[in-house]
Design a protein around this motif. Sequence first.
Motif, short mmCIF file in Angstrom:
data_model
loop_
_atom_site.label_atom_id
_atom_site.label_comp_id
_atom_site.label_asym_id
_atom_site.label_seq_id
_atom_site.Cartn_x
_atom_site.Cartn_y
_atom_site.Cartn_z
N LEU A 56 0.83 -1.19 0.00
CA LEU A 56 0.00 0.00 0.00
C LEU A 56 0.86 1.25 0.00
CD1 LEU A 56 -2.87 1.26 0.44
CD2 LEU A 56 -2.51 0.91 2.87
N SER A 57 0.54 2.20 -0.89
CA SER A 57 1.18 3.52 -0.94
C SER A 57 0.13 4.57 -0.63
CB SER A 57 1.75 3.80 -2.32
OG SER A 57 3.05 3.40 -2.42
N ILE A 58 0.44 5.44 0.32
CA ILE A 58 -0.51 6.46 0.73
C ILE A 58 0.12 7.83 0.53
CG2 ILE A 58 -1.86 7.37 2.65
CD1 ILE A 58 -1.64 4.55 3.93
N CYS A 59 -0.62 8.75 -0.06
CA CYS A 59 -0.15 10.12 -0.27
C CYS A 59 -1.15 11.06 0.39
CB CYS A 59 -0.04 10.41 -1.75
SG CYS A 59 0.62 12.04 -2.10
N SER A 60 -0.64 11.90 1.30
CA SER A 60 -1.51 12.84 2.01
C SER A 60 -0.84 14.20 2.09
CB SER A 60 -1.82 12.33 3.42
OG SER A 60 -0.64 12.25 4.19
N THR A 61 -1.64 15.22 2.28
CA THR A 61 -1.14 16.58 2.46
C THR A 61 -1.62 17.07 3.82
OG1 THR A 61 -1.24 16.99 0.10
CG2 THR A 61 -1.07 18.91 1.53
N TYR A 62 -0.66 17.38 4.70
CA TYR A 62 -0.94 17.86 6.05
C TYR A 62 -0.81 19.38 6.05
CZ TYR A 62 -0.77 18.19 11.15
OH TYR A 62 -1.03 18.49 12.46
N GLU A 63 -1.84 20.07 6.49
CA GLU A 63 -1.81 21.53 6.58
C GLU A 63 -2.03 21.92 8.03
OE1 GLU A 63 -4.35 23.41 3.70
OE2 GLU A 63 -3.94 21.84 2.24
N GLY A 64 -1.10 22.71 8.57
CA GLY A 64 -1.22 23.11 9.96
C GLY A 64 -0.28 24.23 10.30
N ASP A 65 -0.14 24.49 11.58
CA ASP A 65 0.75 25.54 12.08
C ASP A 65 1.95 24.87 12.73
OD1 ASP A 65 -1.01 27.54 11.30
OD2 ASP A 65 -2.11 27.46 13.19
N CYS A 66 3.13 25.47 12.52
CA CYS A 66 4.36 24.96 13.09
C CYS A 66 4.28 25.04 14.63
CB CYS A 66 5.55 25.77 12.57
SG CYS A 66 7.14 25.26 13.25
N ASP A 67 4.73 23.99 15.29
CA ASP A 67 4.70 23.97 16.76
C ASP A 67 5.73 24.90 17.39
OD1 ASP A 67 2.66 22.13 16.77
OD2 ASP A 67 3.96 20.39 17.05
N ARG A 68 6.74 25.32 16.65
CA ARG A 68 7.77 26.20 17.20
C ARG A 68 7.56 27.66 16.86
NH1 ARG A 68 13.14 22.67 15.89
NH2 ARG A 68 12.74 21.02 17.40
N CYS A 69 7.19 27.95 15.61
CA CYS A 69 7.10 29.37 15.20
C CYS A 69 5.69 29.80 14.82
CB CYS A 69 8.06 29.64 14.03
SG CYS A 69 7.59 28.83 12.49
N MET A 70 4.74 28.90 14.85
CA MET A 70 3.33 29.17 14.58
C MET A 70 3.05 29.60 13.13
SD MET A 70 2.14 28.22 17.39
CE MET A 70 0.45 28.56 17.08
N THR A 71 3.98 29.38 12.22
CA THR A 71 3.79 29.72 10.82
C THR A 71 2.96 28.63 10.15
OG1 THR A 71 5.94 30.81 10.78
CG2 THR A 71 5.00 30.20 8.66
N PRO A 72 1.95 29.00 9.37
CA PRO A 72 1.19 27.98 8.64
C PRO A 72 2.08 27.30 7.60
CG PRO A 72 0.04 30.09 8.62
CD PRO A 72 1.40 30.34 9.19
N PHE A 73 1.91 25.98 7.43
CA PHE A 73 2.69 25.25 6.44
C PHE A 73 1.85 24.12 5.87
CE2 PHE A 73 3.22 22.70 10.19
CZ PHE A 73 3.34 21.40 9.73
N SER A 74 2.32 23.59 4.76
CA SER A 74 1.70 22.45 4.11
C SER A 74 2.80 21.45 3.80
CB SER A 74 0.99 22.91 2.83
OG SER A 74 0.42 21.81 2.17
N ARG A 75 2.56 20.17 4.14
CA ARG A 75 3.58 19.14 3.95
C ARG A 75 2.94 17.93 3.27
NH1 ARG A 75 4.72 17.72 9.27
NH2 ARG A 75 3.07 16.19 9.14
#
Length: 164
Positions: A56-75
Amino acid sequence: MLLHLQSLFVGDQKSLPFETTCDLSSLEISDSRPFRRPVTAQGEVVSAAGIVTLRLSICSTYEGDCDRCMTPFSREDRLHVEYTLVTSLNNEESDGYLLVENFTLPLDELVETEVLLALPSKNLCRKDCRGLCALCGKNLNEGDCDCQKQTVDPRLEKLRQLLE
């Protein structure tokens, strides 16, 4: 998506390719919904020499705020898992084996579980995130701040005076 695997277990079929998308947008983690886009999963179930294997291969996009600098990011995360499928287990805690009841496998539940287990304990915008200044709150990824770095713990002030 529900995979019917009886023909693989009895030997009538050698492989079963699949592709699906899972909607995890209602999944709440730390007061946010980080999976705004559908999670895609693809792979195949293969039967060879009486052993049924799931790849199984899974591809996801996580969108949230950085735990250290609170900058929004997408991974974007890619995850590859492999299990040997079995219809019964002698030892309930057998890693690498996945119990298939009634020759069916609920793929959406498996994808959701794998995505959640693969989440890091800290969500960082990048590996070398410097975070925020503890005194002024400036994002240290954008540059150093002008705060005095040699602050003395007030509990140790008397000791510093003795040493001088």
